[in-house]
Design an enzyme around this catalytic site. Structure first.
Site, PDB file in Angstrom:
ATOM      1  N   ARG A  54      42.124  26.134  51.246  1.00 22.97           N
ATOM      2  CA  ARG A  54      41.722  25.020  52.112  1.00 22.97           C
ATOM      3  C   ARG A  54      41.317  23.779  51.326  1.00 22.97           C
ATOM      4  O   ARG A  54      41.234  22.683  51.884  1.00 22.97           O
ATOM      5  CB  ARG A  54      40.545  25.452  52.991  1.00 22.97           C
ATOM      6  CG  ARG A  54      40.907  26.441  54.082  1.00 22.97           C
ATOM      7  CD  ARG A  54      39.718  26.672  54.996  1.00 22.97           C
ATOM      8  NE  ARG A  54      40.050  27.512  56.125  1.00 22.97           N
ATOM      9  CZ  ARG A  54      39.230  27.743  57.151  1.00 22.97           C
ATOM     10  NH1 ARG A  54      38.028  27.182  57.152  1.00 22.97           N
ATOM     11  NH2 ARG A  54      39.598  28.521  58.149  1.00 22.97           N
ATOM     12  N   LYS A 151      43.738  45.805  52.030  1.00 23.94           N
ATOM     13  CA  LYS A 151      42.796  46.534  52.867  1.00 23.94           C
ATOM     14  C   LYS A 151      41.551  45.674  53.092  1.00 23.94           C
ATOM     15  O   LYS A 151      41.313  44.735  52.317  1.00 23.94           O
ATOM     16  CB  LYS A 151      42.436  47.866  52.208  1.00 23.94           C
ATOM     17  CG  LYS A 151      41.478  47.745  51.019  1.00 23.94           C
ATOM     18  CD  LYS A 151      41.054  49.106  50.545  1.00 23.94           C
ATOM     19  CE  LYS A 151      39.985  49.013  49.472  1.00 23.94           C
ATOM     20  NZ  LYS A 151      38.657  48.606  49.965  1.00 23.94           N
ATOM     21  N   HIS A 181      45.302  49.683  45.401  1.00 24.59           N
ATOM     22  CA  HIS A 181      45.500  49.537  43.958  1.00 24.59           C
ATOM     23  C   HIS A 181      45.319  50.851  43.209  1.00 24.59           C
ATOM     24  O   HIS A 181      45.820  51.001  42.092  1.00 24.59           O
ATOM     25  CB  HIS A 181      44.571  48.455  43.390  1.00 24.59           C
ATOM     26  CG  HIS A 181      43.133  48.839  43.308  1.00 24.59           C
ATOM     27  ND1 HIS A 181      42.254  48.688  44.353  1.00 24.59           N
ATOM     28  CD2 HIS A 181      42.413  49.363  42.289  1.00 24.59           C
ATOM     29  CE1 HIS A 181      41.062  49.106  43.987  1.00 24.59           C
ATOM     30  NE2 HIS A 181      41.127  49.521  42.749  1.00 24.59           N
ATOM     31  N   LYS A 185      47.574  53.006  39.522  1.00 24.97           N
ATOM     32  CA  LYS A 185      47.024  53.457  38.247  1.00 24.97           C
ATOM     33  C   LYS A 185      47.969  54.439  37.575  1.00 24.97           C
ATOM     34  O   LYS A 185      48.545  55.324  38.215  1.00 24.97           O
ATOM     35  CB  LYS A 185      45.647  54.105  38.462  1.00 24.97           C
ATOM     36  CG  LYS A 185      44.573  53.104  38.870  1.00 24.97           C
ATOM     37  CD  LYS A 185      43.225  53.776  39.036  1.00 24.97           C
ATOM     38  CE  LYS A 185      42.156  52.760  39.384  1.00 24.97           C
ATOM     39  NZ  LYS A 185      41.889  51.815  38.285  1.00 24.97           N
ATOM     40  N   GLU A 219      30.974  54.049  41.947  1.00 31.13           N
ATOM     41  CA  GLU A 219      30.789  52.687  41.452  1.00 31.13           C
ATOM     42  C   GLU A 219      29.349  52.519  40.994  1.00 31.13           C
ATOM     43  O   GLU A 219      28.416  52.985  41.661  1.00 31.13           O
ATOM     44  CB  GLU A 219      31.092  51.669  42.548  1.00 31.13           C
ATOM     45  CG  GLU A 219      32.510  51.719  43.075  1.00 31.13           C
ATOM     46  CD  GLU A 219      32.726  50.722  44.197  1.00 31.13           C
ATOM     47  OE1 GLU A 219      33.246  49.623  43.921  1.00 31.13           O
ATOM     48  OE2 GLU A 219      32.354  51.033  45.340  1.00 31.13           O
ATOM     49  N   ASP A 238      35.569  51.707  53.916  1.00 30.21           N
ATOM     50  CA  ASP A 238      35.958  50.923  52.747  1.00 30.21           C
ATOM     51  C   ASP A 238      36.676  51.755  51.700  1.00 30.21           C
ATOM     52  O   ASP A 238      37.577  51.259  51.029  1.00 30.21           O
ATOM     53  CB  ASP A 238      34.712  50.275  52.134  1.00 30.21           C
ATOM     54  CG  ASP A 238      35.039  49.314  50.998  1.00 30.21           C
ATOM     55  OD1 ASP A 238      36.008  48.553  51.127  1.00 30.21           O
ATOM     56  OD2 ASP A 238      34.324  49.340  49.976  1.00 30.21           O
ATOM     57  N   HIS A 243      41.404  54.923  49.706  1.00 31.95           N
ATOM     58  CA  HIS A 243      41.490  55.394  48.324  1.00 31.95           C
ATOM     59  C   HIS A 243      41.432  56.917  48.220  1.00 31.95           C
ATOM     60  O   HIS A 243      42.303  57.552  47.631  1.00 31.95           O
ATOM     61  CB  HIS A 243      40.354  54.806  47.479  1.00 31.95           C
ATOM     62  CG  HIS A 243      40.423  53.319  47.310  1.00 31.95           C
ATOM     63  ND1 HIS A 243      41.596  52.611  47.359  1.00 31.95           N
ATOM     64  CD2 HIS A 243      39.442  52.410  47.067  1.00 31.95           C
ATOM     65  CE1 HIS A 243      41.345  51.322  47.163  1.00 31.95           C
ATOM     66  NE2 HIS A 243      40.049  51.181  46.991  1.00 31.95           N
ATOM     67  N   LYS A 343      28.204  53.566  45.995  1.00 31.89           N
ATOM     68  CA  LYS A 343      27.806  52.429  45.173  1.00 31.89           C
ATOM     69  C   LYS A 343      26.467  52.731  44.504  1.00 31.89           C
ATOM     70  O   LYS A 343      25.713  53.590  44.948  1.00 31.89           O
ATOM     71  CB  LYS A 343      27.696  51.162  46.024  1.00 31.89           C
ATOM     72  CG  LYS A 343      29.044  50.654  46.532  1.00 31.89           C
ATOM     73  CD  LYS A 343      28.905  49.318  47.226  1.00 31.89           C
ATOM     74  CE  LYS A 343      30.263  48.772  47.632  1.00 31.89           C
ATOM     75  NZ  LYS A 343      31.144  48.502  46.471  1.00 31.89           N
TER      76      LYS A 343
END
Length: 491
Positions: A54, A151, A181, A185, A219, A238, A243, A343
């Protein structure tokens, strides 16, 4: 489906268009990956990369932005000034508000005549349909065009179907690349070779020779700047829905008849459709939700999820999920499959662990170690494969000790190992669909996940607190213990 969905790489000009071209994903992953593809001559000669945003920038302002932001995400050993300069010459910037149809006239004017076109939608899913409609209205979609969807694709089965229906009005299924992704790998792709290219594993890759499977995507970071997206989405939507279930499919699939994209994806679909549906009672017994509280991460103090910026007071969004799944077929009968993601965990670590069955009887009665055979496939941060076996300790007697046979994929091959996004972008350019989700795969994944989310709501299940920097709530260890297993770091 048996139709071929691959096509040769474009021989003529290619226009690669990134919606969200100055956003975080583009800066950190997509543009560095395209630089690496350029460095190694994996882009068609007449490739133009159009970043859309933008901002009312001209090309000079955009290049200055790229020089400042993107350069830091390219390894020093891969950086060459002359190559970087020639890469920048491929870049173009077009100021486009994705919600405004008239802005797409400027995009059409920037396209090369007769080019193949790849549209990468690195935007919120709420913009997907409007972008596709505006591309169609501007005459920018033909049978050679491809669209890449990031996603999350929906927040439940109904919304995922709606996105598929809406995008499908403008693109055929073989033109749609739903990207995960993790499937790019090297180690994940090597898993198929490990399974189907070696006779020593395939006969044992089944019940009753396998005791359990565990798949972890951990993570160390917290929610960070993604709070607006993450809260209300959570770890199940998520991470698990895409995944972890995709990794599970590759672990559990039957050998495909060929490497044709649809043959591979047919076998993955069978796994998803064979997952045992969870009742509310199953959800209560076999799932664990968690939410990180204050602690330490990498030696630094870390606030809890509820203290993160832009998180609503009292949020019950889970930042951790552990669950036990079963696959209803002969190969995997009675084999528990444990999935875990979170996480602010103890380390950034993605790993698949295949625990083989216990010996029916041991003659080594004096050994203090229980005989354990595990195949451990590390996806990140490093990529390697370990086979844990029992060996005799030095000295007199017959005491056993676990030892590891190691395959370090980074040192085993002298060839450069491309990063996941680079590999997948090249697959998109070449029209290779094998490592992308097909519509029916996506919807089958949501069909299994949605009853779990609904079960949590019916049970009024609140996430259990776990300290930042730990491996999650204690209940996740209890989940494993009930099956006579343990997470690999606890054993």
């Amino acid at each position: 489906m048996n139709t071929s969905t691959s096509r040769p790489a474009p021989a003529g000009p290619l226009d690669l268009v990134i919606f969200g071209g100055v956003g975080d994903l583009s800066v950190r992953k997509l543009l560095p990956a395209l630089y690496m593809a350029h460095l190694h001559n994996n882009l068609p000669a007449a490739t133009r990369i159009h970043a859309l945003g933008r901002q009312s920038w001209d090309r000079t302002a955009f290049v200055a932005f790229i020089q400042d932001k993107v350069r830091g995400f390219i390894e020093d050993k891969a950086f060459a000034e002359a190559t970087w300069t020639s890469f920048l010459e491929r870049l173009n910037y077009v100021s486009v508000d994705a919600t405004q149809a008239q802005d797409f006239t400027a995009l059409a004017a920037a396209m090369q005549s007769g080019s193949d076109r790849v549209y990468y939608l690195a935007t919120a899913p709420s913009l997907f349909v409007g972008i596709c409609a505006h591309l169609h209205g501007a005459g920018l979609i033909d049978e050679r065009a491809r669209v890449v969807l990031e996603k999350p694709l929906g927040h439940d089965l109904a919304s995922a179907r709606q996105i598929n229906d809406d995008v499908g009005r403008y693109f055929q299924e073989q033109q749609i690349f739903r990207i995960d992704h993790y499937l790019g790998k090297e180690t994940v792709q090597n898993l198929m070779v490990l399974r189907f290219g070696n006779t020593i594993f395939e006969p044992l890759w089944r019940s009753p020779f396998i005791k359990s499977v565990q798949i972890t995507v951990a993570e160390a970071v917290g929610v960070g700047s993604r709070a607006g997206f993450y809260d209300g989405t959570g770890a199940m939507r998520d991470m698990v829905q895409n995944h972890l279930l995709q990794l599970l499919c590759i672990v559990a699939m039957e050998p495909p008849v060929s490497l044709d994209p649809d043959a591979v994806r047919d076998e993955k679909l069978k796994v998803l459709r064979s997952l045992r549906p969870m009742t509310t009672a199953d959800v209560a017994r076999d799932t664990v939700r968690g939410q990180y509280s204050a602690g330490a991460s990498n030696g630094d103090a870390a606030v809890g999820y509820l203290q993160e910026d832009n998180i609503p007071e009292g949020s019950t969004t889970e930042t951790f999920v552990a669950l036990k799944a079963h696959i209803n077929n002969w190969r995997w009968a009675n084999v528990p499959i444990f999935l875990r993601t979170g996480k602010r965990m103890a380390a950034r670590q993605s790993e698949i662990v295949i625990e083989f069955a216990d010996l029916p009887f041991t003659i080594f009665q004096d050994s203090p170690h229980k005989s354990v055979n595990r195949l451990m496939i590390r996806l990140q941060p490093e990529e390697h494969i370990q086979l844990q076996m029992m060996a005799k300790e030095p000295g007199s007697g017959m005491k056993l000790r676990p030892v590891n046979l190691n395959l370090d994929l980074e040192t085993a091959f002298s060839e450069r190992r491309a990063e996941a996004y680079e590999r997948l972008l090249i697959d998109v350019i070449k029209g290779r669909l094998t490592h992308f989700m097909r519509r029916d795969e996506l919807e089958a994944a949501w069909s299994w996940v949605e009853p779990i989310i609904n079960g949590w709501q019916q049970l009024n299940d609140k996430p259990k607190a776990y300290t930042a920097g730990s491996w999650g709530p204690a209940a996740s260890s209890a989940l494993m213990a009930r099956e006579g297993s343990s997470w690999v770091e606890e054993s």
